[in-house]
Scaffold this motif. Structure first.
Motif, PDB file in Angstrom:
ATOM      1  N   ARG A  72      -3.630  -3.172  -0.691  1.00 58.17           N
ATOM      2  CA  ARG A  72      -3.736  -3.923  -1.941  1.00 58.17           C
ATOM      3  C   ARG A  72      -3.129  -5.308  -1.779  1.00 58.17           C
ATOM      4  N   TRP A 131      -7.427  -0.009   4.308  1.00 51.58           N
ATOM      5  CA  TRP A 131      -7.335  -1.059   3.287  1.00 51.58           C
ATOM      6  C   TRP A 131      -5.936  -1.131   2.695  1.00 51.58           C
ATOM      7  N   ARG A 175      -1.099  10.616  -2.360  1.00 57.02           N
ATOM      8  CA  ARG A 175      -0.726   9.221  -2.497  1.00 57.02           C
ATOM      9  C   ARG A 175       0.405   9.120  -3.514  1.00 57.02           C
ATOM     10  N   LYS A 219       0.853  -1.183   0.000  1.00 56.56           N
ATOM     11  CA  LYS A 219       0.000   0.000   0.000  1.00 56.56           C
ATOM     12  C   LYS A 219       0.883   1.224   0.000  1.00 56.56           C
ATOM     13  N   GLU A 220       0.591   2.143  -0.897  1.00 58.65           N
ATOM     14  CA  GLU A 220       1.389   3.358  -0.954  1.00 58.65           C
ATOM     15  C   GLU A 220       1.040   4.256   0.214  1.00 58.65           C
TER      16      GLU A 220
END
Lengths: 275, 275
Positions: B127, B125, B83, B75-76
């Motif tokens: 990825r 969240w 972002r 996740k960035e």
DNA sequence: GTTCCGCATGAATCGATAG
DNA sequence: ACTATCGATTCATGCGGAA
């Protein structure tokens, strides 16, 4: 009492030029996805999607107020067994155009389209990409806080267990799964994952997203009197919600039948309501 | 009974060369995030992240079996209010390296880290990017089926067992016929959104993901006896889970203290267990 | 007046078939 | 070989009518 709502008929790229510079506080839109909705929009090929979108987003950049926000609802499709990369390319292209990619919200679609395939599960989420012009932008976080105290007592306290389960799956809560966690607290800020079901059985014009989705972002990023723009108005959900929330609403739609339906609904709303 | 587990000490880029070509069925890993965990991994600058990762993923491409799968948890972070795009760049670079970007799962962290920022909500969240070598890969969907939603429970749950049998035998009633379609149908396939709480109680190590996360993907993409690889083993969660599920496990870890902790735990597990 | 069931309906995806 | 169309698969949701 309601603020005015306007629907412009035509191509977004052209119609946007009619709007004033730095006049819009929130852009909330769900453009036609690549190669989708062929019958109505003609279908944009995934490989040409970025080139198609950039002239439009250039105008969006112009009409947005400095502290305003642009929310883009989009999801890439599977092509030849792979996720296509046009959304990734679009994010990078928008940044080069001058947008800041501030955040990526996830819309978890609880009732996603069914189906079964040998190498893929059902796709139950979409992106809600947030772009801004400046690092500091208007954000009214308190407007989307969930007041649990009275709300929970009133709503959860009297509910039977079955109703509670039912309520947790309801779209209008937005964050249904967490309801049980809220008991005993007063206020809770949401996260960047939004749980909402799509509205399926609306006869006639089926909206792409549930009313609560634009409502949530309008609350979060605008105040009464601000202007909300949807350059791909579709069935007009965003416009009607914005109007009902006392925001000015501007929509653009290229399909004449959709424009007529929106106009009819707006005209109807201008009539005095009998109660 | 357990399959063997191995931990290699050193840099992933070097240690991967010790592994055989096309020997691994599943790669599941959570690499050091850009500019994160500086104290342990030295911190890779976001702008150099892709260049750092590509030589490693090149070796991963070599060791993965043709029908195997590579799951990348990443996740960035937000940099200067935006972002960062290194994850997007990484996806595109991996495709150019020969990987297929098959799917993007969302890990919804139900109890994400609390906090409040003026322009941002809590990030709940991450990825889970799925990459493959071929369009056809091994996927054991039945292994991860989940109980059906409230729907069937509400409607079938209050039928008594006797009613159910009686109705089943009365196919001509129409009612029984429809019921029988749903008998035994209490499991459905999952979607690409995974709801799991983070584990908070992992002392000493930064608890990257809950045990259920690698477990889910190991079930989905491997069978007993297959080999699972985690080139950034960290606290070793993936290894222990894979071993407990009778898969061969290979880990690589650069931090000596972590390697020692994993070795100690593996040695302990080799001892006969007293019950 | 509730509760419950039948049914239509989706920003889907893949594989096969046809031009 | 490459594109366009079609059928099969699957499940959460709300509405309308029935019990």
């Amino acid at each position: 009492m309601d603020e005015q709502a306007t629907i412009l008929s035509g191509d977004a790229r052209q119609q946007l030029k009619l709007l004033g510079t730095k006049s819009v506080q929130l852009i909330f839109t769900s453009p036609p996805y690549a190669d989708q909705r062929k019958s109505t929009y003609g279908g944009i090929h995934p490989d040409r999607y970025v080139d198609w979108f950039l002239p439009i987003s250039s105008e969006l950049l112009r009409v947005l107020k400095p502290r305003g926000t642009f929310i883009l609802n989009i999801k890439e499709k599977a092509v030849n067994g792979e996720r296509h990369t046009y959304v990734l390319d679009l994010i990078k292209a928008l940044r080069e155009q001058g947008w800041l990619w501030t955040e990526e919200f996830i819309w978890h679609k609880k009732n996603c389209y069914p189906g079964k395939w040998p190498n893929r599960f059902r796709d139950s989420w979409e992106r809600l990409l947030q772009f801004n012009k400046l690092r500091k932008f208007d954000m009214y976080q308190e407007a989307v806080m969930v007041p649990v105290g009275d709300w929970a007592k009133r709503r959860l306290g009297n509910l039977s267990e079955r109703d509670r389960i039912r309520d947790e799956s309801r779209a209008d809560s937005g964050f249904g799964k967490n309801i049980s966690n809220w008991i005993g607290r007063d206020m809770v800020y949401p996260t960047n994952v939004i749980h909402m079901a799509t509205e399926t059985s609306n006869k006639g014009h089926s909206a792409v997203f549930p009313r609560q989705l634009p409502e949530w972002f309008i609350k979060l990023f605008t105040q009464p009197g601000d202007t909300v723009l949807d350059p791909f108005a579709g069935s007009g959900t965003t416009l009607f919600i914005a109007q009902a929330m006392n925001r000015k609403a501007i929509g653009i739609e290229i399909v004449p039948e959709y424009v007529e339906a929106i106009e009819a609904k707006l005209a109807f709303r201008k009539q005095p309501q009998l109660v």
